[in-house]
Write an enzyme that holds these catalytic residues in place. Structure first.
Site, PDB file in Angstrom:
ATOM      1  CG  ASP A  18      -1.946  -1.028   1.288  1.00 43.31           C
ATOM      2  OD1 ASP A  18      -2.113  -1.733   0.290  1.00 43.31           O
ATOM      3  OD2 ASP A  18      -2.628  -1.144   2.333  1.00 43.31           O
ATOM      4  NE  ARG A  73      -3.777  -1.905  -4.264  1.00 39.81           N
ATOM      5  CZ  ARG A  73      -3.436  -1.997  -2.973  1.00 39.81           C
ATOM      6  NH1 ARG A  73      -3.236  -0.921  -2.237  1.00 39.81           N
ATOM      7  NH2 ARG A  73      -3.267  -3.174  -2.413  1.00 39.81           N
TER       8      ARG A  73
END
Ligand SMILES: Cc1cc2nc3c(=O)[nH]c(=O)nc-3n(C[C@H](O)[C@H](O)[C@H](O)COP(=O)(O)OP(=O)(O)OC[C@H]3O[C@@H](n4cnc5c(N)ncnc54)[C@H](O)[C@@H]3O)c2cc1C
Length: 310
Positions: free
Chosen positions: A132, A182
């Protein structure tokens, strides 16, 4: 920009607000919309349900800004167990980790060594580890760690944030390496010196970066795009681009958050696209929950009503 967003992001970092909110029944109930549960078993049950509808998952053990080395090691061990459990139960799931959960506040090398152990175990089970992206204070260190990991392992994907001006350059480098990204809009409150703040600008940046990710050059390099958004305009743009350029449905994926736009998750899966849902679990849900509230003005009304009615 939603005027409540900076306030909610600031509250997400307040220990006092955390203490008040996490003990309050109605808030805990609301949080369950976005969090699969407080235990791994609850999260595994959610992943099984998603997999049955043809949707993959990425499991995240909630936690961030952990500053005790002992707590970091516990979190890393839990991730090792998580990888083994995913493999044992043959779930269609990657794992997602936050660098500050794995000790980034204690130094880049320390965090790298924790992550490397997890990535190595995941590689043995053919699983991907998604890293992340947190606030901009951590961007460079996170990318340094990811590039070091990519020197030895391919099963690593990193999140990049479309609101940061620097992202185009960061993305170019990852495309050249044939990595995987991502792409998300960005969930933190960043100043205009480094990030777009108006929604139109962030959306335009996302569209431009997404087209770079789906470009012929990127795909030929073996780059794998993961498009993390619930914005239907951007999703439709990606679908049109894939059809126009004959990009196979297994050459990229859409990602969404647990509890958000389930209708679109199912529609895309039914249409044969790869869809992955981010499934967070654990007791440390407060900052994650506050960022979800900050993303949508209507969510603020839910919480206000819960606080008044509760
Ligand atoms: C799989 C995934 C992983 C992510 N990882 C990261 C990360 O590593 N780092 C990071 O900074 N950010 C991350 N994010 C969050 C992201 O940056 C955005 O803050 C968030 O996705 C909202 O942006 P959007 O693209 O959905 O578009 P928006 O324009 O914000 O939303 C489009 C529509 O989606 C719906 N929606 C969006 N958010 C919510 C919500 N919270 N509640 C209810 N409805 C909502 C609404 O209908 C809204 O109109 C991630 C998001 C996803 C989907």
């Amino acid at each position: 920009m939603n005027p409540m967003r900076p306030v909610l992001i600031a509250l997400s970092q307040s220990t006092r607000a955390r203490r008040l909110m996490t003990h309050y029944g109605p808030v805990r109930k609301l949080a369950r919309r976005f969090i699969a549960g407080e235990t791994l078993d609850e999260a595994i049950a959610v992943v099984k349900g998603l997999n049955q509808s043809g949707i993959q998952a990425t499991l995240n053990q909630l936690g961030e800004n952990v500053v005790s080395p002992q707590d970091v090691r516990c979190a890393a061990e839990e991730y090792q167990r998580l990888v083994q459990r995913i493999a044992q139960e043959t779930l269609q799931s990657s794992i997602s980790v936050k660098p500050t959960h794995l000790g980034l506040d204690l130094g880049e090398d320390f965090c790298y060594s924790q992550l490397r152990t997890i990535v190595r175990t995941a590689w043995q089970f053919d699983l991907t580890v998604e890293v992340d992206m947190e606030g901009s204070a951590y961007t460079q260190a996170t990318l340094n760690i990811v590039h070091r990991l990519l020197d030895d392992y391919r099963n690593v994907r990193v999140a990049l944030q479309a609101y940061l001006y620097r992202t185009q350059e960061d993305l170019k480098r990852l495309i050249m390496r044939g990595g995987s990204v991502r792409l998300c809009k960005g969930a933190y409150d960043e100043p205009s010196t480094i990030a777009w703040r108006r929604k139109e600008d962030v959306d335009a940046s996302y569209a431009c970066l997404m087209l770079m990710m789906l470009s012929e050059q990127a795909l030929q390099n073996g780059f794998y795009p993961a498009l993390a958004t619930h914005d239907h305009n951007l999703i439709l743009l990606a679908e049109r681009e894939a059809i126009r350029r004959n990009i196979a449905k297994n050459q990229f994926e859409f990602q969404m958050l647990y509890g958000v736009r389930r209708d679109w998750q199912r529609r895309l899966a039914r249409d044969g696209y790869r869809v992955r849902v981010y499934v967070p679990y654990g007791t440390q849900w407060y900052p994650y929950f506050m960022r979800r509230l900050a993303e949508r003005p209507a969510n603020v009304l839910f919480i206000t009503r819960a606080l008044i009615d509760g």
